[in-house]
Motif scaffolding. Sequence first.
Motif, PDB file in Angstrom:
ATOM      1  N   ARG A   1      16.110  10.958 -23.873  1.00  0.00           N
ATOM      2  CA  ARG A   1      15.708  10.232 -22.659  1.00  0.00           C
ATOM      3  C   ARG A   1      15.667  11.165 -21.449  1.00  0.00           C
ATOM      4  O   ARG A   1      14.771  11.064 -20.613  1.00  0.00           O
ATOM      5  N   LEU A   2      16.655  12.057 -21.336  1.00  0.00           N
ATOM      6  CA  LEU A   2      16.662  12.999 -20.217  1.00  0.00           C
ATOM      7  C   LEU A   2      15.485  13.957 -20.283  1.00  0.00           C
ATOM      8  O   LEU A   2      14.854  14.258 -19.258  1.00  0.00           O
TER       9      LEU A   2
ATOM     10  N   VAL B   1      26.493  10.945 -18.652  1.00  0.00           N
ATOM     11  CA  VAL B   1      25.347  10.028 -18.650  1.00  0.00           C
ATOM     12  C   VAL B   1      25.375   9.168 -19.909  1.00  0.00           C
ATOM     13  O   VAL B   1      25.164   7.956 -19.855  1.00  0.00           O
ATOM     14  N   ALA B   2      25.645   9.797 -21.042  1.00  0.00           N
ATOM     15  CA  ALA B   2      25.698   9.059 -22.308  1.00  0.00           C
ATOM     16  C   ALA B   2      26.749   7.959 -22.249  1.00  0.00           C
ATOM     17  O   ALA B   2      26.493   6.816 -22.634  1.00  0.00           O
TER      18      ALA B   2
ATOM     19  N   ARG C   1      25.731   5.104 -19.742  1.00  0.00           N
ATOM     20  CA  ARG C   1      24.598   4.309 -20.222  1.00  0.00           C
ATOM     21  C   ARG C   1      24.844   3.633 -21.560  1.00  0.00           C
ATOM     22  O   ARG C   1      24.069   2.782 -21.979  1.00  0.00           O
TER      23      ARG C   1
ATOM     24  N   TRP D   1      24.766   5.250 -24.462  1.00  0.00           N
ATOM     25  CA  TRP D   1      23.889   5.888 -25.439  1.00  0.00           C
ATOM     26  C   TRP D   1      24.684   6.948 -26.183  1.00  0.00           C
ATOM     27  O   TRP D   1      25.674   7.476 -25.683  1.00  0.00           O
TER      28      TRP D   1
ATOM     29  N   GLU E   1      20.330  10.378 -28.225  1.00  0.00           N
ATOM     30  CA  GLU E   1      19.458   9.479 -27.468  1.00  0.00           C
ATOM     31  C   GLU E   1      19.432   9.879 -25.993  1.00  0.00           C
ATOM     32  O   GLU E   1      18.378   9.863 -25.348  1.00  0.00           O
ATOM     33  N   THR E   2      20.583  10.248 -25.470  1.00  0.00           N
ATOM     34  CA  THR E   2      20.663  10.669 -24.071  1.00  0.00           C
ATOM     35  C   THR E   2      19.798  11.895 -23.837  1.00  0.00           C
ATOM     36  O   THR E   2      19.031  11.951 -22.866  1.00  0.00           O
TER      37      THR E   2
ATOM     38  N   ILE F   1      25.784  15.668 -19.318  1.00  0.00           N
ATOM     39  CA  ILE F   1      25.050  14.945 -20.362  1.00  0.00           C
ATOM     40  C   ILE F   1      25.955  13.909 -21.006  1.00  0.00           C
ATOM     41  O   ILE F   1      25.563  12.752 -21.198  1.00  0.00           O
ATOM     42  N   GLU F   2      27.179  14.320 -21.326  1.00  0.00           N
ATOM     43  CA  GLU F   2      28.127  13.395 -21.948  1.00  0.00           C
ATOM     44  C   GLU F   2      28.480  12.242 -21.003  1.00  0.00           C
ATOM     45  O   GLU F   2      28.640  11.101 -21.437  1.00  0.00           O
TER      46      GLU F   2
END
Length: 87
Positions: free
Chosen positions: A34-35, A20-21, A24, A26, A30-31, A17-18
Amino acid sequence: MTDIVLRDIDPALKGRIERVARVRGWDVPETLARLLETGLESVEAGLAPDLDGREADVLVGAIAAMERMPDDPGFALIGRTGSAGSV
């Protein structure tokens, strides 16, 4: 907006998750939003796999077997056709 708290999540999931954040640009809330939205849309549309325990185990085993494949330059060519000039 309602707060949702995730407790005791797997450290690997937290890291994903981190990541992706970070990629992106984000923040983590917010991540996560969105996920969740993307995942819900996939499940509602029938696009997400719904595997039972046995199927999930088979998939994990297949992925592990592929990861153990030797790094052979010829392996990447399986299923590919040659260029028009080669025979």
